[in-house]
Design an enzyme around this catalytic site. Sequence first.
Site, PDB file in Angstrom:
ATOM      1  N   CYS A  37      -3.167  -0.128  14.287  1.00  0.00           N
ATOM      2  CA  CYS A  37      -3.980   0.229  13.121  1.00  0.00           C
ATOM      3  C   CYS A  37      -5.192  -0.699  13.015  1.00  0.00           C
ATOM      4  O   CYS A  37      -5.050  -1.931  13.096  1.00  0.00           O
ATOM      5  CB  CYS A  37      -3.150   0.140  11.846  1.00  0.00           C
ATOM      6  N   CYS A  50      -0.459   6.576   7.276  1.00  0.00           N
ATOM      7  CA  CYS A  50      -1.755   5.924   7.097  1.00  0.00           C
ATOM      8  C   CYS A  50      -2.885   6.896   7.456  1.00  0.00           C
ATOM      9  O   CYS A  50      -2.794   7.633   8.448  1.00  0.00           O
ATOM     10  CB  CYS A  50      -1.838   4.681   7.975  1.00  0.00           C
ATOM     11  N   TRP A  99      18.357  20.569  46.690  1.00  0.00           N
ATOM     12  CA  TRP A  99      16.976  20.092  46.609  1.00  0.00           C
ATOM     13  C   TRP A  99      16.188  20.871  45.560  1.00  0.00           C
ATOM     14  O   TRP A  99      15.528  20.287  44.699  1.00  0.00           O
ATOM     15  CB  TRP A  99      16.278  20.222  47.973  1.00  0.00           C
ATOM     16  N   ARG A 146       4.152   6.701   3.243  1.00  0.00           N
ATOM     17  CA  ARG A 146       3.358   7.863   3.651  1.00  0.00           C
ATOM     18  C   ARG A 146       2.494   7.493   4.852  1.00  0.00           C
ATOM     19  O   ARG A 146       2.168   6.312   5.055  1.00  0.00           O
ATOM     20  CB  ARG A 146       2.472   8.343   2.494  1.00  0.00           C
ATOM     21  N   ARG A 165      -6.987  -4.409   8.405  1.00  0.00           N
ATOM     22  CA  ARG A 165      -6.591  -5.812   8.428  1.00  0.00           C
ATOM     23  C   ARG A 165      -5.074  -5.912   8.390  1.00  0.00           C
ATOM     24  O   ARG A 165      -4.427  -5.286   7.533  1.00  0.00           O
ATOM     25  CB  ARG A 165      -7.207  -6.541   7.234  1.00  0.00           C
ATOM     26  N   TYR A 219      14.513  19.500  42.053  1.00  0.00           N
ATOM     27  CA  TYR A 219      13.063  19.581  41.862  1.00  0.00           C
ATOM     28  C   TYR A 219      12.735  20.313  40.559  1.00  0.00           C
ATOM     29  O   TYR A 219      11.852  19.899  39.799  1.00  0.00           O
ATOM     30  CB  TYR A 219      12.415  20.286  43.056  1.00  0.00           C
ATOM     31  N   CYS A 235      -5.035   4.867  10.841  1.00  0.00           N
ATOM     32  CA  CYS A 235      -4.511   4.881  12.217  1.00  0.00           C
ATOM     33  C   CYS A 235      -3.828   6.189  12.573  1.00  0.00           C
ATOM     34  O   CYS A 235      -3.533   6.451  13.738  1.00  0.00           O
ATOM     35  CB  CYS A 235      -3.566   3.714  12.443  1.00  0.00           C
ATOM     36  N   ASP A 276      15.419  15.225  50.428  1.00  0.00           N
ATOM     37  CA  ASP A 276      14.021  15.488  50.746  1.00  0.00           C
ATOM     38  C   ASP A 276      13.560  14.634  51.927  1.00  0.00           C
ATOM     39  O   ASP A 276      13.747  13.405  51.945  1.00  0.00           O
ATOM     40  CB  ASP A 276      13.161  15.182  49.518  1.00  0.00           C
ATOM     41  N   THR A 289       0.809  -1.225   0.000  1.00  0.00           N
ATOM     42  CA  THR A 289       0.000   0.000   0.000  1.00  0.00           C
ATOM     43  C   THR A 289       0.834   1.264   0.000  1.00  0.00           C
ATOM     44  O   THR A 289       0.334   2.345  -0.331  1.00  0.00           O
ATOM     45  CB  THR A 289      -0.927   0.031   1.236  1.00  0.00           C
TER      46      THR A 289
END
Length: 486
Positions: free
Chosen positions: A38, A65, A414, A63, A41, A418, A68, A434, A30
């Site tokens: 997807c 689909c 600390w 390219r 099938r 963070y 999907c 901590d 395809t």
Amino acid sequence: MLLDPLVCRQAILARDVRFDGRFFTGVLTTGVYCRPICPARPPKAENCRYYPSAAAAQSAGFRPCLRCRPETAPGIGAWRGASNTVSRALALIEAGALDGAEVEALADRLGVGERQLRRLFLKHLGAAPIAVAQTRRVLIAKQLIHETNLGMAEIAQAAGFGSIRRFNEIMLALFGRPPTELRRSLARPQRSAELTLSLGYRPPFDWGAMMSFLAARAIPGVEQVTAGGYRRSIEIDGEVGLLAIANDAPRNRLLASIRIPSLNALPRVISRVRVMFDLDADPEAIAAALSRDARLAPLARRRPGLRVPGAWDPFELAVRAILGQQVTVAAATRLAGQIAERWGAAFEDETLSRVFPRPTVLAAAQISGMPQARARAINALAAASHADPNLFARGADLERSIAALKALPGIGEWTAHYIAMRALRESDAFPAADIGLLRAMDDGGGRPDPAQLLAMSAAWRPWRAYAAMHLWARPTAKESSDALAA
């Protein structure tokens, strides 16, 4: 990156969502490339070729689909491979580093040679950096064609193409038809002031934990968490807009409603949202790594979809981290709201009233209601952020990022870790001093000291930030006032 064809085949047959975004299948008969989930099938195995990235599949001549829709797959900004350089390069590309710039400039930011960067990209992603950036633009354009009512010239602008002519040429070459025909068979949504886009993630996603975390820290007037999701005012390129996020759990995606004056900023807005909600995390890989430690294994099983909440704006998050030093989360939130009310620009919305102030404003602000040393630290942070737009750039490694942050007044180990966890998206940042983390590691024989905890954490690399989130979420543990407030 080597892909096991047998594993890929089984993932396709099972439409296994855990593999979504990990690889793409090029179908020889395809000419399209698909996600593992997807709905079409499954093609015969001999007609399948497997690629580690959408860019690799597209570079091989396939390219996207139309069923999907690879543009809605979970991103690969948080690269799982061994190359830290590739991970950081992808983050910069997502933020627009190759929009109008050369690969050499990107390589310089990463501290490597251009040839070395190309080699790493081909090894791990199967495509060159420029191909990755080009695929990003195509997929953004394809998503806008499917999900919005924007005109083609607007889509070309939003996706970062230099001109409508260039946009038409690329889409025609890729799909064999002009972009208007891609939309012709679709039911076009109503035109509105907001764009609503779908942003995929790999399940599980602990949305409740994410919302609880953000709700406790929502800056009054700037942010809001409701039963419907998260809303906030935003500013990008000096222009103000609105962001609203909802979770579509059955389809493993967030719905981002975005209102911005200029479409040029849209790719960066999308990138920021993905970062803020940690959409590119790989829960399975993280859980598997943390579960190798018997102390973390039950925590990872209990909260398999726990993410590290990010931030819309690194500067805003850094200010919050300073405000949260040695006070409760409620106190830090109140102080942040006062700063936004006093120095933030007005914002017209039903429930939001302010945009968080920019560094140029806070650099000279006379901030009260807190120790003056902390107020001066915010002034210094704002001045540094204004002077260096790359202060919070994600190109540097963890050690250099921590050192740069600690060089600023009022930011210690600390606070730096963070900020690195939430603003710089450093998956291995870990605030070992901590109190909440130290308490969580007390198995009845006494809590470790920071040096001991740091040594223990070596087994959790490179996911120590996620280990911290699991430890803070431990039922018998309470976060320190610092961790709660930041």
